[in-house]
Enzyme design. Structure first.
Site, short mmCIF file in Angstrom:
data_model
loop_
_atom_site.label_atom_id
_atom_site.label_comp_id
_atom_site.label_asym_id
_atom_site.label_seq_id
_atom_site.Cartn_x
_atom_site.Cartn_y
_atom_site.Cartn_z
N LYS A 1 44.16 32.97 41.69
CA LYS A 1 45.03 33.40 40.58
C LYS A 1 46.16 32.39 40.48
O LYS A 1 46.48 31.70 41.45
CB LYS A 1 45.63 34.77 40.91
N LYS B 1 32.95 47.55 40.18
CA LYS B 1 33.33 46.96 41.44
C LYS B 1 34.82 47.23 41.70
O LYS B 1 35.53 47.51 40.75
CB LYS B 1 33.07 45.46 41.41
N HIS C 1 30.62 42.07 35.69
CA HIS C 1 30.67 41.59 34.29
C HIS C 1 30.35 40.10 34.18
O HIS C 1 30.01 39.63 33.11
CB HIS C 1 31.99 41.96 33.61
N GLU D 1 41.96 31.04 37.61
CA GLU D 1 42.64 31.87 36.61
C GLU D 1 44.10 31.45 36.53
O GLU D 1 44.69 31.06 37.54
CB GLU D 1 42.59 33.33 37.02
N HIS E 1 31.46 38.32 41.90
CA HIS E 1 31.18 37.34 40.84
C HIS E 1 30.64 36.01 41.40
O HIS E 1 29.64 35.50 40.94
CB HIS E 1 32.43 37.05 40.02
C1 BG6 Z 1 37.71 40.96 37.53
C2 BG6 Z 1 38.78 40.87 38.58
O1 BG6 Z 1 36.53 41.45 38.08
O2 BG6 Z 1 37.47 39.67 37.00
C3 BG6 Z 1 40.06 40.29 38.00
O3 BG6 Z 1 39.04 42.16 39.11
C4 BG6 Z 1 39.77 38.98 37.32
O4 BG6 Z 1 41.05 40.12 39.01
C5 BG6 Z 1 38.60 39.10 36.36
O5 BG6 Z 1 40.94 38.58 36.62
C6 BG6 Z 1 38.18 37.75 35.82
O6 BG6 Z 1 37.26 37.92 34.79
P1 BG6 Z 1 37.14 36.88 33.58
O7 BG6 Z 1 35.97 37.36 32.81
O8 BG6 Z 1 38.44 36.96 32.84
O9 BG6 Z 1 36.94 35.55 34.22
#
Ligand code: BG6
Length: 483
Positions: free
Chosen positions: A334, A142, A172, A210, A234
């Site tokens: 973020k 993505k 993911h 985050e 996501h």
């Molecule tokens: C990614 C985003 O797909 O997912 C990032 O591009 C983000 O910006 C990340 O930080 C978050 O993934 P996780 O698994 O750390 O929550």
């Protein structure tokens, strides 16, 4: 022989996630004995140089790989190679071709961890060099496009050269343990299903906060923003799993058929609704965990007058029989106060409180599914406090997966890479799911573009702009941390 070719093999995602995931699969004997890994990128490197970079990436980001030893690392590096490939130079693909045995018996996985504008030229060249034949699969990262139209163009181009069954659109979040557990929780237990609807559920919260900022990705992030980076993929994937109807079986397409129906039922916003039901924000300088951090506009690679959102909150609705009238509150940002990803199902309050004062001001029942930092499912309910009289307090039935199971934890990238190598599409996004997600997101992005005033600011280390609290408060609801 399985060959894994990683385009963008020297990039950030490769170093942070993909190489450690591959190494973990290798260390745990999850790859076939004749596995080979080829990193591909534009730089002119020798395999020996690349091996050093791979070893560095594992040292820096492979902290969670259990069972790694110097011997295992040496064995992994011995099956690691490098091939210089520039998507615009057809001859480069001849070099790659020479390294890959194309046949049904030899699966090849091409992982495109590159900017999406490279996807089409790479796949064109793979096809032109006979590399999409045989048992070849292509994993694409993505964001797939910037909007529905560009996503459609990428999809069409991919399908010109590949069958849908060869295309693995990775998200993911779908590889996270608790996301799969949500499927198990919903469809392997009987007690939840009768409650899983508008009659018993007050609202659903899906929040991914985050603490990190944009790190070294300012340039990419500024052209992307939180809506395209997190919500379109996501969060909407999580919505689809919470909201979907029971699939007829666990086959990839049966599950994806139901997910896409849920995504299609998302209520599309008019421009007026966008201004009432969405909040977007950008962080200013502040402190996260007591450490001072700069504002978004002074991050490297970000223009000083950037209007890109780093926070989004939305009051979404699903127009179908199961969910009509139940708000789905989505939030991501973020530089927020804590790192957490949680799905909360808030059940309706009891119809009448018989315990008078002993009832106390308490939240109604809720089911909280934590994806991270811990993996748990908690059912919050009320119970009597021991002792005289009746005083109620809130207790949680707490299922902490770190405690109930000692099985090896598989990181989401490792799980998804192995699934792709084994040809299992269940946890990958189908083209119609992708388009349904864009169809819902597009009108919001358009309305934001025409409303330059709508971007709020928030202090790094906070829970986002005040408007995000008001979004819920006006409906008598509140985010989890506000109780
Ligand atoms: C990614 C985003 O797909 O997912 C990032 O591009 C983000 O910006 C990340 O930080 C978050 O993934 P996780 O698994 O750390 O929550």
């Amino acid at each position: 022989m399985t060959t894994f070719v990683l385009f963008g093999g020297t990039g950030d995602l490769a170093r942070r996630k993909i190489i450690p995931a591959l190494y973990s699969a290798f260390v745990n004997d999850r790859l076939d004995a004749s596995f080979r890994f080829i990193g591909a990128a534009r730089e002119g490197l020798q395999s020996e140089d690349y091996r050093q970079r791979v070893a560095d990436a594992i040292a820096q980001f492979g902290g969670k790989v259990s069972g790694g030893t110097p011997e295992k690392l040496a064995a992994f590096l011995a099956v690691t190679y490098y091939q210089k490939v520039d998507a615009r130079i057809p001859e480069d693909f001849e070099g790659l071709r020479a390294q890959i045995p194309v046949s049904e018996a030899n699966p090849t996985l091409f992982y495109l961890a590159t900017a999406p504008n490279i996807f089409i030229p790479v796949v064109e060249q793979l096809h032109a060099h006979g590399l999409t034949a045989g048992n070849a699969r292509v994993v694409v990262e993505k964001p797939l496009g910037r909007d529905g139209q560009s996503a459609q163009a990428i999809n069409q181009a991919l399908r010109q050269y590949l069958h849908e069954k060869q295309i693995y659109r990775i998200d993911h979040y779908l590889g996270k343990e608790m996301v799969q557990n949500l499927l198990a929780l919903r469809f392997a237990n009987s007690f939840l299903e009768p409650l899983w609807n508008r009659k018993w559920i007050q609202d659903v919260h899906i929040s991914i906060s985050e603490q990190v900022g944009v790190e070294s990705r300012g340039d990419f992030y500024d052209q992307t923003g939180a809506m395209r980076d997190m919500i379109q993929n996501h969060l909407l994937q999580l919505v689809s799993i919470v909201a979907m109807e029971p699939p007829v079986n666990a086959d990839p397409d049966s599950i994806r058929d139901e997910k896409v129906k849920a995504l299609r039922a998302l209520h599309k916003f008019t421009p007026e609704e966008v201004s009432k039901k969405t909040v977007r924000g950008q962080y200013r300088a502040g402190a996260v965990d007591g450490k001072a951090v700069p504002g978004y506009q002074t991050e490297p690679g970000v223009p000083t007058a950037s209007r890109t959102e780093t926070f989004v909150a939305i009051r979404a609705e699903i127009d179908n029989w199961r969910w009509a009238g139940v708000p789905f509150y989505l939030r991501t940002g973020k530089r927020m106060a804590t790192r957490s990803a949680e799905i909360t199902i808030n059940f309706k309050p009891i119809p009448y409180a018989i315990f008078g004062n002993g009832q106390g001001p308490m939240r109604s029942n809720r089911l909280v599914i934590s994806l991270q930092p811990e993996e748990s499912v908690k059912l919050f309910m009320k119970a009597k406090e021991p002792g005289e009289g009746i005083r109620l307090s809130e207790v949680a039935l707490d299922l902490d997966f770190a405690e109930v199971s000692t099985s090896r934890r598989v990181e989401s990238y490792e799980r998804l890479l192995l699934d792709a190598m084994h040809g299992d599409l269940t946890l990958f996004v189908r083209d119609d799911e992708l388009m349904a997600a864009w169809n819902w997101v597009d009108p919001i992005l358009q309305a934001w573009q025409n409303d330059s005033e709508g971007l709020k600011s928030y202090i790094a280390g906070s829970w986002g702009p005040a408007a995000a609290s008001y979004l819920l408060a006006q409906h008598g609801a509140a985010w989890g941390e506000e109780y």
